[in-house]
Scaffold this active site. Sequence first.
Site, PDB file in Angstrom:
ATOM      1  N   CYS A 329       3.517   1.118   1.233  1.00 13.71           N
ATOM      2  CA  CYS A 329       2.392   0.207   1.405  1.00 13.71           C
ATOM      3  C   CYS A 329       2.857  -1.245   1.537  1.00 13.71           C
ATOM      4  O   CYS A 329       3.393  -1.606   2.576  1.00 13.71           O
ATOM      5  CB  CYS A 329       1.375   0.420   0.289  1.00 13.71           C
ATOM      6  SG  CYS A 329      -0.284  -0.006   0.817  1.00 13.71           S
ATOM      7  N   HIS A 455       0.300   6.039   0.511  1.00 16.66           N
ATOM      8  CA  HIS A 455       0.918   6.256  -0.806  1.00 16.66           C
ATOM      9  C   HIS A 455       1.261   7.732  -0.993  1.00 16.66           C
ATOM     10  O   HIS A 455       0.447   8.484  -1.547  1.00 16.66           O
ATOM     11  CB  HIS A 455      -0.039   5.821  -1.913  1.00 16.66           C
ATOM     12  CG  HIS A 455      -0.244   4.346  -1.982  1.00 16.66           C
ATOM     13  ND1 HIS A 455       0.573   3.527  -2.721  1.00 16.66           N
ATOM     14  CD2 HIS A 455      -1.159   3.542  -1.385  1.00 16.66           C
ATOM     15  CE1 HIS A 455       0.172   2.270  -2.593  1.00 16.66           C
ATOM     16  NE2 HIS A 455      -0.882   2.253  -1.788  1.00 16.66           N
ATOM     17  N   GLU A 457       3.032   9.055  -3.096  1.00 21.77           N
ATOM     18  CA  GLU A 457       3.202   9.422  -4.510  1.00 21.77           C
ATOM     19  C   GLU A 457       1.970  10.100  -5.103  1.00 21.77           C
ATOM     20  O   GLU A 457       2.064  10.804  -6.096  1.00 21.77           O
ATOM     21  CB  GLU A 457       3.581   8.184  -5.351  1.00 21.77           C
ATOM     22  CG  GLU A 457       2.493   7.126  -5.544  1.00 21.77           C
ATOM     23  CD  GLU A 457       2.472   6.069  -4.445  1.00 21.77           C
ATOM     24  OE1 GLU A 457       2.919   6.375  -3.315  1.00 21.77           O
ATOM     25  OE2 GLU A 457       1.981   4.949  -4.705  1.00 21.77           O
TER      26      GLU A 457
HETATM   27  N1  GLN Z   1      -1.678  -5.932  -0.494  1.00 16.90           N
HETATM   28  C1  GLN Z   1      -1.463  -5.075   0.611  1.00 16.90           C
HETATM   29  C2  GLN Z   1      -2.765  -4.769   1.343  1.00 16.90           C
HETATM   30  O1  GLN Z   1      -3.817  -4.978   0.818  1.00 16.90           O
HETATM   31  C3  GLN Z   1      -0.784  -3.790   0.192  1.00 16.90           C
HETATM   32  C4  GLN Z   1      -1.567  -2.981  -0.768  1.00 16.90           C
HETATM   33  C5  GLN Z   1      -0.754  -1.919  -1.448  1.00 16.90           C
HETATM   34  O2  GLN Z   1       0.463  -2.001  -1.496  1.00 16.90           O
HETATM   35  N2  GLN Z   1      -1.404  -0.927  -2.009  1.00 16.90           N
HETATM   36  O3  GLN Z   1      -2.756  -4.277   2.452  1.00 16.90           O
END
Ligand code: GLN
Length: 484
Positions: A329, A455, A457
């Site tokens: 992410c 994600h 995970e």
């Molecule tokens: N802050 C980033 C976004 O909003 C990544 C978010 C995250 O890593 N879950 O896109």
Amino acid sequence: MSPYEHGEVFVTEDGAETDLDLGHYERFIDENLTKNSSITTGKIYSNVIEKERKGEYLGKTVQVIPHITNEIKEQIYNVDTGNIDIVITEVGGTVGDIESLPFLETIRQIGIEKPKEDVLYIHVTLLPYISGSNEVKSKPTQHSVKELQSLGIKPDILVCRTDYPVEEKMREKIALFCNVRKEDVITNSTCNNLYEVPLMLEKTGLAISVCEHLNLIKEANNTEWEEMIKNINQIQEKVKIAIVGKYVQLHDAYISVAESLKHGGYVNGVEVEIDYIDADMVNEKNAEEILKEENGILVPGGFGNRGIDGKISAIKYARENNIPFLGICLGMQMAVVEFARHILELKGANSEEFNEKTKDPVIHIMEEQKNIKHKGGTMRLGNYPCKIKNETKAYEIYENTSIVERHRHRYEFNNKYKTILEKEGLICSGVSPDGKLVEIIEYDKNDFFIACQFHPEFKSRPNRPAPLFKAFVKATKEYKKNKK
Ligand code: GLN
């Protein structure tokens, strides 16, 4: 939920942002849960207020009992979609907490509403150890049971958490003082590995007790799980992986990532030792000093400015030294920024999250998101499909051209930069089915340099690791071998 106070926010496939406990449930019971599995006080009150505004209470006085408790009950019963055998309802916190009172009252009512053999109360208590006198104390358990009974709930089974062995005499005492049968006093002792806990509880008789109370068949089949634990206990090799993040003081903030790394280790026959590195401490000059012992570098998700430059420095160090790298992410977004700054030489390249006015917004906010004033609830959340290109690392890892993964973010890869980034060797190996959103990037000059917008995970299980983690840990193992 602040990651510093509350740990990770777990995301279900239907996009609910929940407590990290739900992640444990998914990993242990191997079921995908939904937004119905997470009930908060806010959700309950919001529903009740909405119903009241709609006139659903027909001029009645709206009160905690019965309106709030009925709403909680409805939510609990709603979990049963027709093909469910057992609903486990965990009331978090400690008996006596102000917040949990309506919830405890609700589960009390369920006990008198449903047939007797359909409802079972399990109370988890603590047996503290006093080192001076070398004894395990039952007093807090007695108090907590008393408190619970004063709220009208008589626990059927006590699960007593303890770091030390509990003698038979102690179990008898607890049974007598807490008004439960001795065989229903279950000791829940500390295990070497978290995943041994179900087998340990099986041995102490929890399942038998539960089955007896609920009138269920008592045959257990734990062969697969036992096999897994046996294999874990034979592991001798170790790899070191750094998580370079911002919420490192509280390890719970990265719990699913840490568990997924362990899962990746189990299938590869290695124990993963995690070094939690504060991104704020890393810069281009000291990255080598801080990270030189690592066999892999992982930059996880995150929000906000702090630690951004440290993450970029860690990614640069991994890329230049061919150290296995996995970005998740925000980790992917920072890998794109790093690539743009140092390979494309777009010095000011950034994500719009950190500099709205950057000349080169390689990560940006999508048009439709721009005008939304309320930040809460505007993220891309939960399951989204992703198409994987053939002959890429991602394809090798997933062995599939179409996958589904869970998301939680607001910002996206900016397609305006796709062509020039790809010209320099960055491969967009996974995109949304309409091709508009980049989901996976990789760099084929390195042995293992891959990052994803989602994600992975949240979908990993101890006996079925998420493909990216399995491949990442394998790469760290190979890296370590070749380094020797
Ligand atoms: N802050 C980033 C976004 O909003 C990544 C978010 C995250 O890593 N879950 O896109």
